[in-house]
Scaffold this motif. Structure first.
Motif, PDB file in Angstrom:
ATOM      1  N   UNK A 191       0.772  -1.196   0.048  1.00 41.80           N
ATOM      2  CA  UNK A 191       0.136   0.041  -0.006  1.00 41.80           C
ATOM      3  C   UNK A 191       0.885   1.201  -0.020  1.00 41.80           C
ATOM      4  N   UNK A 192       1.914   1.238   0.549  1.00 45.18           N
ATOM      5  CA  UNK A 192       2.772   2.199   0.771  1.00 45.18           C
ATOM      6  C   UNK A 192       3.218   2.789  -0.789  1.00 45.18           C
ATOM      7  N   UNK A 193       3.617   1.746  -1.594  1.00 47.21           N
ATOM      8  CA  UNK A 193       4.167   1.857  -2.973  1.00 47.21           C
ATOM      9  C   UNK A 193       3.077   2.652  -3.759  1.00 47.21           C
ATOM     10  N   UNK A 194       1.824   2.049  -3.519  1.00 45.78           N
ATOM     11  CA  UNK A 194       0.673   2.730  -4.204  1.00 45.78           C
ATOM     12  C   UNK A 194       0.546   4.101  -3.838  1.00 45.78           C
ATOM     13  N   UNK A 195       0.564   4.375  -2.397  1.00 44.14           N
ATOM     14  CA  UNK A 195       0.570   5.811  -1.822  1.00 44.14           C
ATOM     15  C   UNK A 195       1.288   6.751  -2.739  1.00 44.14           C
ATOM     16  N   UNK A 196       2.836   6.201  -2.643  1.00 40.84           N
ATOM     17  CA  UNK A 196       3.805   7.195  -3.209  1.00 40.84           C
ATOM     18  C   UNK A 196       3.314   7.637  -4.672  1.00 40.84           C
ATOM     19  N   UNK A 197       2.851   6.395  -5.201  1.00 46.01           N
ATOM     20  CA  UNK A 197       2.418   6.493  -6.705  1.00 46.01           C
ATOM     21  C   UNK A 197       1.134   7.667  -6.984  1.00 46.01           C
ATOM     22  N   UNK A 199       0.566   9.826  -4.688  1.00 43.62           N
ATOM     23  CA  UNK A 199       0.910  11.247  -4.233  1.00 43.62           C
ATOM     24  C   UNK A 199       1.434  11.782  -5.548  1.00 43.62           C
ATOM     25  N   UNK A 200       2.266  11.088  -6.308  1.00 41.90           N
ATOM     26  CA  UNK A 200       3.065  11.813  -7.618  1.00 41.90           C
ATOM     27  C   UNK A 200       2.244  11.257  -9.019  1.00 41.90           C
ATOM     28  N   UNK A 201       1.162  11.520  -9.312  1.00 46.93           N
ATOM     29  CA  UNK A 201       0.422  10.890 -10.267  1.00 46.93           C
ATOM     30  C   UNK A 201       1.117  11.120 -11.744  1.00 46.93           C
ATOM     31  N   UNK A 202       2.201  11.970 -11.736  1.00 40.42           N
ATOM     32  CA  UNK A 202       2.516  12.475 -13.049  1.00 40.42           C
ATOM     33  C   UNK A 202       3.928  11.704 -13.183  1.00 40.42           C
ATOM     34  N   UNK A 203       4.177  10.635 -12.405  1.00 43.30           N
ATOM     35  CA  UNK A 203       5.328  10.009 -12.259  1.00 43.30           C
ATOM     36  C   UNK A 203       5.100   8.656 -12.209  1.00 43.30           C
ATOM     37  N   UNK A 204       6.183   7.721 -12.480  1.00 42.26           N
ATOM     38  CA  UNK A 204       6.211   6.418 -12.205  1.00 42.26           C
ATOM     39  C   UNK A 204       7.179   6.227 -11.054  1.00 42.26           C
ATOM     40  N   UNK A 205       6.670   5.163 -10.248  1.00 44.40           N
ATOM     41  CA  UNK A 205       7.333   4.948  -8.807  1.00 44.40           C
ATOM     42  C   UNK A 205       7.646   3.480  -8.750  1.00 44.40           C
ATOM     43  N   UNK A 206       8.813   2.909  -8.467  1.00 41.90           N
ATOM     44  CA  UNK A 206       9.223   1.628  -8.946  1.00 41.90           C
ATOM     45  C   UNK A 206       9.995   1.323  -7.381  1.00 41.90           C
ATOM     46  N   UNK A 207       9.687   0.317  -6.881  1.00 44.83           N
ATOM     47  CA  UNK A 207      10.355   0.059  -5.405  1.00 44.83           C
ATOM     48  C   UNK A 207      11.938  -0.594  -5.963  1.00 44.83           C
ATOM     49  N   UNK A 208      12.904  -0.137  -5.278  1.00 44.07           N
ATOM     50  CA  UNK A 208      14.117  -0.580  -5.535  1.00 44.07           C
ATOM     51  C   UNK A 208      14.851  -1.364  -4.581  1.00 44.07           C
ATOM     52  N   UNK A 209      14.575  -0.967  -3.143  1.00 42.26           N
ATOM     53  CA  UNK A 209      15.241  -1.619  -2.084  1.00 42.26           C
ATOM     54  C   UNK A 209      13.981  -1.840  -1.015  1.00 42.26           C
ATOM     55  N   UNK A 210      14.073  -2.912  -0.181  1.00 38.13           N
ATOM     56  CA  UNK A 210      12.832  -3.474   0.767  1.00 38.13           C
ATOM     57  C   UNK A 210      13.571  -3.844   2.067  1.00 38.13           C
ATOM     58  N   UNK A 219      13.748   1.709  -0.716  1.00 38.27           N
ATOM     59  CA  UNK A 219      14.062   2.884  -1.714  1.00 38.27           C
ATOM     60  C   UNK A 219      13.132   2.751  -2.803  1.00 38.27           C
ATOM     61  N   UNK A 220      12.765   3.889  -3.452  1.00 39.42           N
ATOM     62  CA  UNK A 220      11.851   4.051  -4.613  1.00 39.42           C
ATOM     63  C   UNK A 220      12.438   4.965  -5.552  1.00 39.42           C
ATOM     64  N   UNK A 221      12.477   4.290  -6.863  1.00 43.12           N
ATOM     65  CA  UNK A 221      12.664   5.405  -7.991  1.00 43.12           C
ATOM     66  C   UNK A 221      11.620   6.135  -8.425  1.00 43.12           C
ATOM     67  N   UNK A 222      11.760   7.375  -8.463  1.00 47.29           N
ATOM     68  CA  UNK A 222      10.663   8.251  -8.828  1.00 47.29           C
ATOM     69  C   UNK A 222      11.058   8.882 -10.154  1.00 47.29           C
ATOM     70  N   UNK A 223      10.337   8.764 -11.335  1.00 49.20           N
ATOM     71  CA  UNK A 223      10.784   9.301 -12.550  1.00 49.20           C
ATOM     72  C   UNK A 223       9.379  10.078 -13.327  1.00 49.20           C
ATOM     73  N   UNK A 224       9.571  11.077 -13.642  1.00 50.06           N
ATOM     74  CA  UNK A 224       8.567  12.111 -14.437  1.00 50.06           C
ATOM     75  C   UNK A 224       8.337  11.326 -15.442  1.00 50.06           C
ATOM     76  N   UNK A 225       7.087  11.212 -15.769  1.00 48.95           N
ATOM     77  CA  UNK A 225       6.544  10.722 -17.146  1.00 48.95           C
ATOM     78  C   UNK A 225       6.869  11.807 -18.216  1.00 48.95           C
ATOM     79  N   UNK A 226       7.254  11.211 -19.284  1.00 51.26           N
ATOM     80  CA  UNK A 226       7.386  12.221 -20.491  1.00 51.26           C
ATOM     81  C   UNK A 226       6.246  12.605 -21.362  1.00 51.26           C
TER      82      UNK A 226
END
Length: 226
Positions: A191-197, A199-210, A219-226
């Motif tokens: 749910x936390x991953x879903x929450x960050x996604x 919160x930042x709807x114009x971005x992709x959010x990917x879990x990198x560490x757990x 860790x989460x990689x946050x990247x702006x959508x093009x």
């Protein structure tokens, strides 16, 4: 040097090792801006308390071997316990007990629905507070919100890959303020991953560490959508 100052320096050492996994005495002396002799005294004390341990790194050429320090399991527990003390052990234990009771009463599926609603509510709260600044500004603000809630959070810019030019940031949490809940109900991390996604709807959010997978941070990689 006063006892308070010594305690503060030792705490800084423990927190640095938590964030960076390992470090040499020379690196710690540079980062904390104290003499190598002083840092070695602190390391010796922490080793005597079994809060840190070391391995030997053999340098290439004529360099002398160096000790590489990292947190012991006791040192990591010490830092997590400090968070628990600040936030209140009774609060965390009550939350776990309450969720257990709910699971027994209404079923695990209903508890998952309740947790989902909670994170949706939290996501809306964060979005309302983050505003409409640049991605960097919003990630920086999110870090501050999480710090205020007991997480040891930070972020770093990440170089764009060859195929994309959009902004990228690594959002990191070294200590989890809800670790006791996450251990009993791992779905909260999903749910936390879903929450960050959300919160930042114009971005992709990917879990990198757990942390749950045995890593020393989430860790989460946050990247702006093009």
């Amino acid at each position: 040097m006063t006892t308070t100052h010594q305690s503060s320096t030792k705490q800084d050492i423990l927190e640095y090792l938590l964030k960076h996994s390992q470090a040499t005495a020379f690196e710690l002396a540079e980062v904390l801006d104290i003499s190598p002799q002083a840092i070695r005294r602190h390391l010796k004390d922490l080793e005597a308390e079994e809060l840190i341990l070391y391995s030997t790194m053999v340098q290439a050429g004529m360099g002398r071997p160096q000790h590489v320090y990292q947190l012991s399991s006791r040192g990591r527990d010490r830092l997590y316990r400090q968070d628990s003390d600040r936030l209140g052990d009774s609060y965390g234990n009550f939350a776990v007990s309450l969720l257990d009771t709910l699971a027994e009463t209404v079923g695990k599926d209903q508890v998952k629905t309740i947790l989902q609603k909670q994170w949706e509510r939290k996501a809306q709260e964060y979005r309302d507070r983050l505003g409409n600044g640049s991605l960097k500004e919003r990630v920086a603000n999110l870090v501050e919100f999480r710090k205020a809630e007991g997480f040891m959070a930070e972020y770093h810019a990440v170089e764009p890959d060859d195929s994309k030019k959009s902004d990228r940031f690594l959002f990191i949490e070294h200590k989890c303020a809800i670790s006791n809940v996450a251990e009993s109900f791992p779905s909260v991390c999903g749910h936390e991953l879903e929450m960050f996604a959300a919160v930042l709807p114009d971005c992709t959010v990917e879990r990198t560490h757990w942390i749950i997978n045995g890593e020393h941070r989430c860790g989460y990689l946050v990247q702006a959508r093009e």
